[in-house]
Design an enzyme around this catalytic site. Structure first.
Site, PDB file in Angstrom:
ATOM      1  N   GLU A   1      -4.524   7.791  -3.123  1.00  0.00           N
ATOM      2  CA  GLU A   1      -5.004   6.546  -2.521  1.00  0.00           C
ATOM      3  C   GLU A   1      -5.318   5.498  -3.587  1.00  0.00           C
ATOM      4  O   GLU A   1      -5.231   4.301  -3.330  1.00  0.00           O
ATOM      5  CB  GLU A   1      -6.232   6.851  -1.651  1.00  0.00           C
TER       6      GLU A   1
ATOM      7  N   HIS B   1       1.808   4.435  -2.820  1.00  0.00           N
ATOM      8  CA  HIS B   1       1.911   5.892  -2.624  1.00  0.00           C
ATOM      9  C   HIS B   1       3.305   6.357  -3.051  1.00  0.00           C
ATOM     10  O   HIS B   1       3.462   7.373  -3.724  1.00  0.00           O
ATOM     11  CB  HIS B   1       1.740   6.239  -1.139  1.00  0.00           C
TER      12      HIS B   1
ATOM     13  N   HIS C   1       0.843  -1.195   0.000  1.00  0.00           N
ATOM     14  CA  HIS C   1       0.000   0.000   0.000  1.00  0.00           C
ATOM     15  C   HIS C   1       0.886   1.256   0.000  1.00  0.00           C
ATOM     16  O   HIS C   1       0.751   2.130  -0.865  1.00  0.00           O
ATOM     17  CB  HIS C   1      -0.915  -0.023   1.230  1.00  0.00           C
ATOM     18  N   GLU C   2       1.789   1.317   0.960  1.00  0.00           N
ATOM     19  CA  GLU C   2       2.626   2.521   1.063  1.00  0.00           C
ATOM     20  C   GLU C   2       3.560   2.639  -0.138  1.00  0.00           C
ATOM     21  O   GLU C   2       3.863   3.742  -0.597  1.00  0.00           O
ATOM     22  CB  GLU C   2       3.403   2.537   2.387  1.00  0.00           C
TER      23      GLU C   2
HETATM   24 ZN    ZN Z   1      -3.011   5.235   1.807  1.00  0.00          ZN
END
Ligand code: ZN
Length: 517
Positions: free
Chosen positions: A311, A285, A281-282
């Site tokens: 996101e 980003h 997830h990170e």
């Molecule tokens: Zn996030």
């Protein structure tokens, strides 16, 4: 050369100069923002408790300097000169987009008094520390006065920014994170989505089978999990020459610019999927940040367009990639190099199933794909009421627990697992939460477009071929920075406005077969 063209060329040279001066100034203001970002990474990962008070003052000073730099009347003059030159502002040029976005920021910043900006920075830095202590001690009363201060400050902020006609105070705050986002537009998407998700959750619960959770309960050494997570993050395309991965209580992506991107993740003794999900997830980003153009650092075209689009990048890598069968077919044979024989007994089916368990729970960041948006909807309802004054901070825990019962049919046992779980409000970030669901919807729609553009995309994951997807995202989304507004970007990339259609199709297509529902 006729006098007319001479005049126009002289004029356009001076507009060019004004534009260059404007950009140079904006880049310098961006440096202050970058310094603040590194200090906030430090606060979350390394800073000892003794640093809290002084760090608050450092943030307040940086916020004041940053505010002064981004509100100097010189910006207004440079902008006015650029805007009045029709030849310069012609069409959809990069310069035109820079001017439009700098104007947007300037108009917003100049509405906020310096004292408010600096007070918000100092209070939210201290409040984050108080929140962390209150959460540890499961003590809402300790956090309550800070929440009250932050709600009051955000109400003032909303009234300075100005409520759009027909809108509400929350809209003014949300627009900072997601240009054009209003409570009404969010409600329009959330209300039908909630009903569709509720039906899906009921069907899954009544399904004829259920994937085994055993893999998520298997103890695996934390250092091996870190090694494995780093390997995956690197394989999907995060560049460690321009970034790092560390640990923090609340995983996040920070850093100062595309050459210095700081990811954090977290580990539990028993759940690799927790660490892997957070890390991917990170990294999503982080790859967005790394994909912004180095030549535009500090300017709107070198900045992510909105939190919702941000996101979408994290959730796309975490879910559409990281919870896919083809990803696990690449991952499975690699497990033994980090975990020895501990994972030998898990088949591809078992691993894929374990990555896609659906189970209503208390914690948003632990939530599966089907229940996740319910957590976001609860927060949206509540912050909207806190900001318009119809919910008092003291009543937050009871209202939180009531909505969890209504939306997810669970009884919240304590505030630690209830309204104290998220850092956002302690950071003074109201109007932020819905971007998580918007991002989830954007992710599904972008992934659908990527599949149409890249034949065999998903099948390639099984062979570790993640590059075509990253290159597509770099080209279609990252490289534009803020050139297009989120809604416009979505239409350009996918051919349609944002809707929950792709997301529901993706989710149902995956979960119904797994649950025999
Ligand atoms: Zn996030």
């Amino acid at each position: 050369m006729t006098p007319a063209t001479l005049q126009s060329s002289t004029h356009s040279t001076s507009t060019r100069e004004a534009y260059e001066q404007l950009l140079a100034h904006i880049r310098e203001a961006g440096l202050i923002g970058g310094v603040g970002a590194v200090l906030s990474w430090d606060q979350e990962t390394m800073m000892p408790d003794g640093g809290v008070d002084y760090r608050g003052k450092q943030f307040a000073l940086l916020a004041r300097i940053g505010h002064q730099m981004s509100t100097t009347p010189r910006i207004g003059e440079w902008l006015a000169q650029c805007e009045s030159d029709k030849a310069f502002m012609n069409g959809g040029s990069a310069e035109c987009a820079q001017v439009r976005e700098i104007r947007r920021d300037y108009d917003r910043e100049t509405k906020l008094p310096e004292t408010l900006v600096s007070e918000l920075a100092e209070i939210s830095s201290k409040a984050q520390h108080e929140w962390a202590e209150a959460r540890k001690a499961n003590d809402f009363a300790r956090f309550r006065p800070w929440l009250e201060k932050l709600v009051t400050l955000n109400r003032s902020k909303a009234s300075c920014l100005g409520v759009p006609s027909g809108g509400e105070p929350w809209d003014a705050l949300a627009d900072t994170f997601e240009p054009g986002c209003t409570a009404a537009s969010v409600t329009k998407v959330f209300t039908p989505l909630r009903e569709q998700l509720r039906k899906l959750l009921c069907d899954l619960a009544a399904g004829s089978k259920k994937p085994s959770n055993l893999f998520n309960e298997t103890a695996l050494p934390v250092d091996a999990q870190m090694k494995f997570s780093r390997m995956v993050v690197q394989a999907i395309g995060f560049d460690f020459q321009r970034g790092r991965l560390d640990t923090s209580t609340h995983p996040f992506c920070g850093g100062s610019h595309c050459g210095d991107v700081r990811l954090t993740t977290r580990f539990t003794e028993t759940c690799l999927n927790d660490a892997l999900g957070s890390s991917m997830h990170e990294a999503g980003h982080g790859m967005y940040e790394q994909g912004l153009l180095a030549a535009s650092i500090g300017t709107p075209l070198g900045t992510a367009v909105s939190l919702g689009i941000h996101e979408s990048q994290s959730r796309l890598w975490e879910n559409q990639v990281g919870r896919s069968r083809s990803f696990w077919s690449w991952c499975a044979p690699k497990l033994s190099s980090s975990f020895g024989t501990a994972t030998d007994s898990f088949t591809l089916d078992a691993l894929y199933g374990a990555a896609n368990i659906v189970e209503p729970g208390f914690i948003r960041v632990d939530a599966d794909e089907a229940t996740y948006n319910m957590h976001v909807m609860v927060r949206f309802e509540l912050e909207r009421l806190l900001i318009d004054g119809s919910l008092e901070p003291k009543d937050l825990p009871a209202e939180w627990n009531r909505l969890y019962r209504e939306y997810l049919n669970i009884i919240v046992p304590d505030d630690r697992r209830g309204c104290l779980q998220d850092v956002h409000w302690s950071m003074g970030a109201f109007g932020y939460f819905p971007t998580y669901t918007l991002g989830t919807l954007y992710a599904a729609q972008f992934f659908d477009a990527a599949k149409r553009a890249i034949p065999g995309l998903e099948a390639g994951f099984a062979h570790g071929e993640f590059k075509p997807l990253l290159e597509w995202l770099n080209r279609e989304i990252h490289a534009h920075g803020r050139r297009y507004l989120p809604a416009e970007l979505c239409e350009r990339v996918t051919g349609s406005p944002l809707s929950s259609e792709c997301y529901l199709k993706y989710l149902e297509g995956k979960l119904r077969p797994l649950y025999g529902a």
